[in-house]
Design a protein around this motif. Structure first.
Motif, short mmCIF file in Angstrom:
data_model
loop_
_atom_site.label_atom_id
_atom_site.label_comp_id
_atom_site.label_asym_id
_atom_site.label_seq_id
_atom_site.Cartn_x
_atom_site.Cartn_y
_atom_site.Cartn_z
N LEU A 176 42.02 29.20 9.75
CA LEU A 176 43.25 29.45 10.48
C LEU A 176 44.25 28.35 10.18
N ASN A 177 45.48 28.75 9.83
CA ASN A 177 46.53 27.76 9.63
C ASN A 177 47.89 28.41 9.82
N ALA A 178 48.91 27.59 9.93
CA ALA A 178 50.25 28.08 10.27
C ALA A 178 50.86 28.94 9.17
N SER A 179 50.39 28.81 7.94
CA SER A 179 50.99 29.56 6.83
C SER A 179 50.40 30.96 6.64
N MET A 180 49.41 31.29 7.43
CA MET A 180 48.76 32.60 7.29
C MET A 180 49.72 33.74 7.62
N LYS A 181 49.71 34.78 6.81
CA LYS A 181 50.56 35.94 7.07
C LYS A 181 49.90 36.89 8.07
#
Length: 578
Positions: free
Chosen positions: A269-274
């Motif tokens: 999980l990370n902020a750049s995931m679409k």
């Protein structure tokens, strides 16, 4: 003189009076022999009528004297007989409570517009009657808080259970991933731990949902609908029984696939995931890890904002750390200018006892506490696992209550002149054991006080041990927390969430009994709390910006370490520190 004797004497007097009148009438008739017999009969008839009226008046006199003797009893007479007659005569006539303050002061049922109007009163009696049992709070909700609460109620009505928006969001939850931008986002609070912890964690969860524009839905657990009324108008806060994740709640842990901390550790999980998951599990229980504690960091909040469903399990009052989260700090300061009154406002807004619990509260209050000049609460939690009571605990209670002038000292020599103006004080004790109640009651029965005050000691229940899963046990516990909140002065035990709830609802800064060590009463026995706010027992010690450990009790003036737990955090106001 007995009533029967009085009646006999009155009967003799009336009889004599009748005979005298009759004889006088005969003498008048003989002297006036020239008058007609009809005139005599008319006079005699009038005299006898007057005699009957006079006799009837005297016959009612014993009843009037009896009533006068009954209602000459003063409230202090009633209290001196053991608080047995706690309701005043006005209650019997009008149905109002015996609390003198409640009948003399104007009461604001909506608590300065903190509460919304429009509820059916019979559905939750405590919502509108509670103000009659409390003093008016000096802590006023901000206009900004009131406005935001009305906005939240509108949101909850639009997005609550079984609405079109709820049903659409449920479809995304079942799909397992986010299809499109949701109309509504949700926070599901899982019922977990003892009642005091649940109340504090529920209030914390609501505040988090409130400031992140999420709708709070409450896991029913075994007893939530039996304890609390619905707080939001025209919409339920209870999670529907057919919610798809309910059966998984008990098994949620840090090892669950959708646990936020596990996904972070696995770089899933990370902020750049679409594409983000439709839900995440937040583990904020006292045993949470460093990765779980990242919940309180701004970067992580930016990521969590994208998730439509958050499921939270916690046993903490984590509000102080929300005030340390930069993205929330300004909004929280606007909502709560008095930072030491957060739980006071939110607790009174959310937590209304159901009618059954309210009956337990009001019956006990009216019977034992209402007519006292002063009400004192003493909440005792003992962590010694051996059977009690323990003398060192009793010594600590007396050292605190006498040393802080909460209760009058005992006159062991019997040499005190009793003051003409004696006060009546009702002491409400709560404990799982009856031992401390019995010891306190006997002390004040067997000995006078140095002030001459009359002390009544009461304890509603003594369950022996905590029975978290029993419904009636939790009803009684909730009733006792609420009764403690209705007192004028409060003594609580260290580490006890039971006491935290009572002090917050009542707007009381309690005297906190220090936790004993080595079976010895500590000296000093207690201290006054800095604020009425509960303590966050398991706060993170992490500077999110510097990405290193730090003392979070030294970052801002309004977040300080707790009096009873040195590593805990609590909210205070600047005037609390002076």
């Amino acid at each position: 003189m007995g009533i029967k004797s009085l009646r006999r004497r009155l009967g003799l007097s009336i009889s004599s009076l009748t005979d005298n009148n009759y004889n006088n009438n005969n003498q008048a008739a003989t002297q006036q022999s020239s008058s007609s017999s009809s005139s005599i009969e008319r006079f005699r008839s009038r005299a006898m009528s007057f005699t009957k009226i006079f006799a009837a008046g005297f016959a009612t006199l014993p009843l009037l004297l009896t009533l006068a003797l009954i209602f000459r009893r003063s409230p202090s007479d009633q209290l001196s007989s053991g608080f047995a007659e706690a309701r005043s005569f006005s209650y019997l006539l009008t149905g109002t409570t015996g609390n003198s303050e409640s009948t003399s002061l104007p009461k604001d049922e909506l608590l300065g517009q903190l509460l919304a109007s429009g509820f059916e009163p019979a559905s939750c009696l405590s919502r509108y009657q509670a103000a009659s049992y409390r003093k008016i709070s000096p802590y006023k909700p901000s206009s900004y808080l009131i406005s935001k609460l009305r906005n939240y109620e509108t949101l909850h009505k639009r997005c609550g259970p079984h609405t079109q928006s709820y049903n659409k969001s449920l479809e995304q939850l079942n799909a397992g991933h986010l299809v499109d931008s949701p109309d509504c986002k949700y926070l599901v609070w899982v019922s977990f731990s003892g009642l005091g912890n649940r109340i504090l964690s529920l209030t914390s969860a609501f505040l988090y949902a409130f400031i992140t524009n999420r709708v709070l839905l409450v896991d029913r657990g075994k007893d939530v609908p039996d304890l609390f009324c619905e707080p939001f108008p025209e919409s339920s806060w209870l999670l529907p029984v057919d919610f798809p994740l309910t059966n998984q709640f008990s098994g949620f842990s840090q090892d669950s696939p959708n646990c936020y901390s596990k996904m972070l550790k696995n770089n899933a999980l990370n902020a750049s995931m679409k594409s983000v998951p439709s839900y995440l599990y937040l583990h904020l229980v006292h045993d949470y890890s460093d990765h779980d504690k990242l919940f309180f960091c701004d970067d992580d909040q930016a990521l969590l904002e994208k998730i439509p469903w958050l499921v939270m399990k916690t046993d903490n009052y984590f509000v102080p750390s929300l005030f340390l989260t930069s993205s929330f700090a300004l909004e929280l300061s606007k909502l709560f200018p008095d930072k030491g009154a957060v739980f006071h406002h939110l607790g009174r807004y959310l937590l209304h006892p159901t009618n059954k619990v309210w009956g337990l509260i009001t019956r006990y209050y009216d019977a034992y506490l209402a007519r006292a000049d002063e009400r004192i609460g003493i909440q005792i939690r003992v962590f010694d696992t051996r059977p009690g009571p323990f003398q060192y605990v009793m010594n600590q209670i007396l050292a605190c209550t006498h040393g802080e002038n909460i209760l009058p000292a005992l006159d062991l020599q019997g040499s005190v002149n009793i003051q003409s103006e004696r006060k009546t004080k009702a002491v409400l004790m709560t404990s799982l054991s009856s031992g401390y109640f019995e010891m306190t009651k006997n002390l004040y029965w067997e000995n006078p006080t140095v002030t001459g005050d009359m002390i009544g000691v009461f304890q509603p229940s003594y369950e022996g041990y905590q029975q978290t899963e029993k419904g009636l046990h939790n009803m009684k516990a909730w009733a006792e927390m609420y009764l403690l909140s209705l007192t004028d002065k409060l003594v609580t035990s260290s580490w006890s969430t039971f006491g935290y709830v009572a002090q917050g609802l009542g707007g009381l800064k309690p005297w906190i009994l220090y936790k004993p060590e080595n079976e010895t009463a500590p000296s000093p026995a207690c201290r006054r709390a800095m604020s009425m706010e509960p303590c966050f027992h398991s706060p993170p010690y992490y500077d999110c910006k510097a990405k290193k450990g730090t003392d979070t009790g030294e970052i801002v003036p309004h977040v300080r370490h707790c009096e009873d737990i040195s590593w805990g955090l609590k909210l205070v106001d600047s005037h609390d520190m002076s």
